[in-house]
Design a protein around this motif. Sequence first.
Motif, PDB file in Angstrom:
ATOM      1  N   LEU A   3       0.719  -0.988  -0.035  1.00  0.00           N
ATOM      2  CA  LEU A   3      -0.092   0.076  -0.043  1.00  0.00           C
ATOM      3  C   LEU A   3       0.791   1.335  -0.079  1.00  0.00           C
ATOM      4  N   ALA A   6      -2.718   5.738   2.778  1.00  0.00           N
ATOM      5  CA  ALA A   6      -3.986   5.053   3.724  1.00  0.00           C
ATOM      6  C   ALA A   6      -4.493   6.235   4.368  1.00  0.00           C
ATOM      7  N   PRO A  30       0.624   3.477   5.907  1.00  0.00           N
ATOM      8  CA  PRO A  30       0.067   2.094   5.524  1.00  0.00           C
ATOM      9  C   PRO A  30       0.754   1.044   6.335  1.00  0.00           C
ATOM     10  N   ALA A  31       2.108   1.206   6.695  1.00  0.00           N
ATOM     11  CA  ALA A  31       2.674   0.212   7.206  1.00  0.00           C
ATOM     12  C   ALA A  31       2.848   0.313   8.714  1.00  0.00           C
ATOM     13  N   ALA A  32       2.247   1.249   9.311  1.00  0.00           N
ATOM     14  CA  ALA A  32       2.291   1.048  10.485  1.00  0.00           C
ATOM     15  C   ALA A  32       0.798   0.802  11.152  1.00  0.00           C
ATOM     16  N   PRO A  33       0.599   0.656  12.435  1.00  0.00           N
ATOM     17  CA  PRO A  33      -0.555   0.246  13.031  1.00  0.00           C
ATOM     18  C   PRO A  33      -1.606   1.189  12.975  1.00  0.00           C
ATOM     19  N   ALA A  34      -2.845   0.862  12.458  1.00  0.00           N
ATOM     20  CA  ALA A  34      -3.972   1.867  12.600  1.00  0.00           C
ATOM     21  C   ALA A  34      -5.036   1.260  12.923  1.00  0.00           C
ATOM     22  N   LEU A  35      -5.347   0.001  13.072  1.00  0.00           N
ATOM     23  CA  LEU A  35      -6.796  -0.488  13.629  1.00  0.00           C
ATOM     24  C   LEU A  35      -6.320  -1.263  14.887  1.00  0.00           C
ATOM     25  N   THR A 123      -7.463   3.215   0.731  1.00  0.00           N
ATOM     26  CA  THR A 123      -6.089   2.979   0.325  1.00  0.00           C
ATOM     27  C   THR A 123      -5.780   3.035  -1.003  1.00  0.00           C
TER      28      THR A 123
END
Lengths: 294, 294
Positions: A3, A6, A30-35, A123
């Motif tokens: 991705l 995001a 997009p490579a980092a925690p988001a959820l 995304t």
Amino acid sequence: MALRTALMIAPLGADETTDDLAATFTTVDPAAPALTVGELSTQRGDGIFESIGVVDGHPQEVEAHLERLAHSAQLCDLPAPNLEQWRGAVLTVAAECGPGESVIKLILSRGVEHGPSPTAWATAASAADFSRVRTDGIRVVTLDRGYSIDAPASAPWLLLGAKTLSYAVNMAALREAHRRGADDAVFTSSDGYVLEAPTATLILRRGDTFVTPAPNGGILHGTTQLSLFEHLADRGFTTVYETIPVADLRTADAAWLVSSVRLAAPITELDGAALTVDAEFTASLNDYLLSPRD
Amino acid sequence: MALRTALMIAPLGADETTDDLAATFTTVDPAAPALTVGELSTQRGDGIFESIGVVDGHPQEVEAHLERLAHSAQLCDLPAPNLEQWRGAVLTVAAECGPGESVIKLILSRGVEHGPSPTAWATAASAADFSRVRTDGIRVVTLDRGYSIDAPASAPWLLLGAKTLSYAVNMAALREAHRRGADDAVFTSSDGYVLEAPTATLILRRGDTFVTPAPNGGILHGTTQLSLFEHLADRGFTTVYETIPVADLRTADAAWLVSSVRLAAPITELDGAALTVDAEFTASLNDYLLSPRD
């Protein structure tokens, strides 16, 4: 492809308006925690999505995708999406896409368990290179979807017309196709009718008539198929929706799986039987699908 | 209930060993982002899970849950889980559970799209208070699951015996049940046999015989049902697996939906017809299910 962009979306009510749409978006890595791990999208596949093709920064058929997102939300008892907000999100991530082909995904999850509201995000990623598949074609096997053609009408809780995040069966069908030496699958109903591919719509050619399974079998109404049917009608061809017996696959003059990102992939082999590919004609379809479309 | 504990797990290979299991676990704040938007659990419901009941810090029937996790992984072509690692994860989050009833969830996702490995985590939360439901019972409606009883055997890509994260249909069936004024649903096959509830197993009583649908219909083999059948056999009752026609529901002397956290919920009404509840007997089942079980 990894991705590239995001965007977390703080969902507005369907009729809510704002002077500052951008304030409802938060760009995230997009490579980092988001959820959070409590997300129902992740615990229950409980949410809906759309995949939109992007060509040289232009998102294709956005309105058709937004309409289908709203339709899926209704079938899943999710709050109606605010389409102006989602349109804005599409344009925001499309602006990051640059030249070439990309794919935008829109996801609307029921949110965190016992949480107050849905979770939503968009995304963008570079699309895989499908140029060879579009010319060389794909081998396809039919796989039973387990449902009779009339199941969806009498059992709406099966969510068959909704594009939900519960795609484990679709992914398993693709693995089964690969196991059988094919590239893709076409689902059939338990009573012998043709449905759809796990992530694409089937179009058959019979002379100058193009046929696709009628969406009454609870299949998704393909945005790419819709657009292609308009294009084929403009070129003077006849386009029809039909309830197609599996046996009719073998008598087609040609067949394609069409989808938003791979576009028109000609079928070279169906359950081991060769199908003719009209390379020039297929190229004309993909030329159209790669042109800017609204 | 809000999650109390969350543990991200760096999955070991099935046969891999380590002297420091704890080093493969990372405690995370369950309210803070821990997953990326590219997660296939969230994009495709592509993964598997288990829900384990915990009573006063004791996780129930852990081995049965781990075995089913491994079985689900196999059906979904996921890497075989390292059961020693998962056992360690269960004990680690169970240690945080304290007195009363809790629920541990284990989730094994296919990971990030195009990523190198699965994503795995375990959570714990206080359980909802089901004490009233266990005595007052539940009203249940039957809902068509759309599949014939023999579909799973011929179409393993339907993943019907796997506990996948693609639970949107299960959740939709519960909403449909509520819409009909009921508390829960029992799925039936398209050819008229009884399957399972969206998140529970059905047990019927006929005299001194206890019957549950045979898992050949692709239903999950319920860990609570298994444990309860052992208990009933110890008490001198007969327990059998059967292919149960829907009409047999009406002739049962009693019926329960059993699951890991709600435990045995007696059915008071099935498709509008009253069923007798033996309060004392039901209480004895829940007493057993609330006792420490391995």
